[in-house]
Design a protein around this motif. Structure first.
Motif, PDB file in Angstrom:
ATOM      1  N   ASN A  85      80.294  45.884 111.237  1.00  0.00           N
ATOM      2  CA  ASN A  85      79.240  45.889 110.234  1.00  0.00           C
ATOM      3  C   ASN A  85      78.150  46.866 110.626  1.00  0.00           C
ATOM      4  O   ASN A  85      77.895  47.082 111.816  1.00  0.00           O
ATOM      5  CB  ASN A  85      78.630  44.489 110.089  1.00  0.00           C
ATOM      6  N   ARG A  86      77.521  47.443 109.611  1.00  0.00           N
ATOM      7  CA  ARG A  86      76.374  48.325 109.837  1.00  0.00           C
ATOM      8  C   ARG A  86      75.220  47.808 109.002  1.00  0.00           C
ATOM      9  O   ARG A  86      75.302  47.722 107.781  1.00  0.00           O
ATOM     10  CB  ARG A  86      76.681  49.762 109.421  1.00  0.00           C
ATOM     11  N   ALA A  87      74.137  47.448 109.680  1.00  0.00           N
ATOM     12  CA  ALA A  87      72.905  47.073 108.991  1.00  0.00           C
ATOM     13  C   ALA A  87      72.188  48.369 108.611  1.00  0.00           C
ATOM     14  O   ALA A  87      72.585  49.458 109.039  1.00  0.00           O
ATOM     15  CB  ALA A  87      72.034  46.223 109.913  1.00  0.00           C
ATOM     16  N   ASP A  88      71.144  48.272 107.847  1.00  0.00           N
ATOM     17  CA  ASP A  88      70.376  49.449 107.446  1.00  0.00           C
ATOM     18  C   ASP A  88      71.286  50.471 106.770  1.00  0.00           C
ATOM     19  O   ASP A  88      71.251  51.660 107.066  1.00  0.00           O
ATOM     20  CB  ASP A  88      69.654  50.066 108.643  1.00  0.00           C
ATOM     21  N   ALA A  89      72.145  49.991 105.875  1.00  0.00           N
ATOM     22  CA  ALA A  89      73.137  50.838 105.208  1.00  0.00           C
ATOM     23  C   ALA A  89      72.742  51.098 103.758  1.00  0.00           C
ATOM     24  O   ALA A  89      73.488  50.823 102.826  1.00  0.00           O
ATOM     25  CB  ALA A  89      74.518  50.190 105.286  1.00  0.00           C
ATOM     26  N   SER A  90      71.551  51.631 103.582  1.00  0.00           N
ATOM     27  CA  SER A  90      71.101  51.923 102.225  1.00  0.00           C
ATOM     28  C   SER A  90      71.961  53.025 101.615  1.00  0.00           C
ATOM     29  O   SER A  90      72.660  53.761 102.325  1.00  0.00           O
ATOM     30  CB  SER A  90      69.627  52.339 102.237  1.00  0.00           C
ATOM     31  N   GLY A  91      71.909  53.158 100.317  1.00  0.00           N
ATOM     32  CA  GLY A  91      72.727  54.122  99.598  1.00  0.00           C
ATOM     33  C   GLY A  91      72.459  55.564  99.970  1.00  0.00           C
ATOM     34  O   GLY A  91      73.323  56.418  99.777  1.00  0.00           O
ATOM     35  N   ASP A  92      71.285  55.856 100.500  1.00  0.00           N
ATOM     36  CA  ASP A  92      71.021  57.239 100.917  1.00  0.00           C
ATOM     37  C   ASP A  92      71.513  57.508 102.336  1.00  0.00           C
ATOM     38  O   ASP A  92      71.503  58.644 102.795  1.00  0.00           O
ATOM     39  CB  ASP A  92      69.535  57.582 100.784  1.00  0.00           C
ATOM     40  N   VAL A  93      71.986  56.489 103.034  1.00  0.00           N
ATOM     41  CA  VAL A  93      72.520  56.636 104.395  1.00  0.00           C
ATOM     42  C   VAL A  93      74.039  56.520 104.394  1.00  0.00           C
ATOM     43  O   VAL A  93      74.726  57.274 105.076  1.00  0.00           O
ATOM     44  CB  VAL A  93      71.908  55.564 105.339  1.00  0.00           C
ATOM     45  N   VAL A  94      74.557  55.574 103.635  1.00  0.00           N
ATOM     46  CA  VAL A  94      75.991  55.269 103.607  1.00  0.00           C
ATOM     47  C   VAL A  94      76.487  55.377 102.168  1.00  0.00           C
ATOM     48  O   VAL A  94      75.792  54.977 101.243  1.00  0.00           O
ATOM     49  CB  VAL A  94      76.238  53.838 104.133  1.00  0.00           C
ATOM     50  N   THR A  95      77.698  55.911 102.010  1.00  0.00           N
ATOM     51  CA  THR A  95      78.309  55.989 100.690  1.00  0.00           C
ATOM     52  C   THR A  95      79.717  55.423 100.765  1.00  0.00           C
ATOM     53  O   THR A  95      80.514  55.848 101.600  1.00  0.00           O
ATOM     54  CB  THR A  95      78.402  57.457 100.199  1.00  0.00           C
ATOM     55  N   GLN A  96      80.011  54.463  99.904  1.00  0.00           N
ATOM     56  CA  GLN A  96      81.377  53.966  99.788  1.00  0.00           C
ATOM     57  C   GLN A  96      82.068  54.847  98.756  1.00  0.00           C
ATOM     58  O   GLN A  96      81.832  54.738  97.562  1.00  0.00           O
ATOM     59  CB  GLN A  96      81.410  52.505  99.366  1.00  0.00           C
ATOM     60  N   VAL A  97      82.920  55.752  99.238  1.00  0.00           N
ATOM     61  CA  VAL A  97      83.607  56.701  98.368  1.00  0.00           C
ATOM     62  C   VAL A  97      84.687  55.993  97.555  1.00  0.00           C
ATOM     63  O   VAL A  97      84.868  56.262  96.374  1.00  0.00           O
ATOM     64  CB  VAL A  97      84.211  57.851  99.204  1.00  0.00           C
ATOM     65  N   SER A  98      85.408  55.098  98.208  1.00  0.00           N
ATOM     66  CA  SER A  98      86.465  54.325  97.556  1.00  0.00           C
ATOM     67  C   SER A  98      86.647  53.034  98.343  1.00  0.00           C
ATOM     68  O   SER A  98      85.955  52.799  99.341  1.00  0.00           O
ATOM     69  CB  SER A  98      87.783  55.116  97.521  1.00  0.00           C
ATOM     70  N   ARG A  99      87.592  52.243  97.930  1.00  0.00           N
ATOM     71  CA  ARG A  99      87.901  50.984  98.613  1.00  0.00           C
ATOM     72  C   ARG A  99      88.260  51.230 100.078  1.00  0.00           C
ATOM     73  O   ARG A  99      88.034  50.382 100.929  1.00  0.00           O
ATOM     74  CB  ARG A  99      89.060  50.309  97.864  1.00  0.00           C
ATOM     75  N   TYR A 100      88.800  52.421 100.374  1.00  0.00           N
ATOM     76  CA  TYR A 100      89.325  52.723 101.706  1.00  0.00           C
ATOM     77  C   TYR A 100      88.584  53.848 102.419  1.00  0.00           C
ATOM     78  O   TYR A 100      89.016  54.295 103.478  1.00  0.00           O
ATOM     79  CB  TYR A 100      90.809  53.090 101.605  1.00  0.00           C
TER      80      TYR A 100
END
Length: 149
Positions: free
Chosen positions: A26-41
């Protein structure tokens, strides 16, 4: 139920929960400007996260459960059917890891299912111990020679 580990300072916002044949990452502090879920995988994180991920993987491989997980039989093919969506529509996850760097972004795609809870700024996934060696190699190869500080 697993054993939630105390994160080390080297892990930054990452933490792990050890389980029988794998672990939650898990990664905390995963706001949308830091992390992007491109797809399910697939997910993108800052390339500066590479050493943090290696530190999280070190915690996993240093845990006694790492030595106990059942190893696949020689020649056994990976099975990612467990990654299919509940409605069974769409392909399962890739059986191998692809890690690429694009500028300051690190893209990780492989045999996992990624959950990005934007409203909670939380990124989570489950990784099988069997996939750790290949993921570490792919992460190292993609970031080799880069200044990640």
């Amino acid at each position: 139920m697993g054993a939630i580990q105390e994160p080390t300072p080297a892990m930054g916002p990452y933490h792990v929960e050890i389980r029988g044949e794998g672990f939650y990452l898990n990664r905390a502090d995963a706001s949308g400007d830091v992390v992007t879920q491109v797809s399910r995988y697939e997910v993108t994180v800052p390339v500066a996260d590479a050493p943090l991920l290696h530190a999280a993987f070190d915690q996993v491989t240093g845990h006694p459960q790492w030595q106990r997980w059942p190893r696949p039989a020689q020649g056994e093919q990976p099975d990612t059917t467990w990654t299919l969506p509940p409605d069974k529509q769409g392909p399962p996850a890739d059986t191998h890891w692809t890690v690429t760097v694009d500028g300051d972004r690190l893209s990780i795609r492989g045999p996992w299912v990624v959950y990005h809870e934007v409203h909670r700024n939380l990124l989570g996934t489950e990784l099988a111990y069997a996939d750790m060696t290949e993921l570490r190699k792919a992460l190292s190869a993609a970031t080799r020679g880069r200044d990640q500080q």
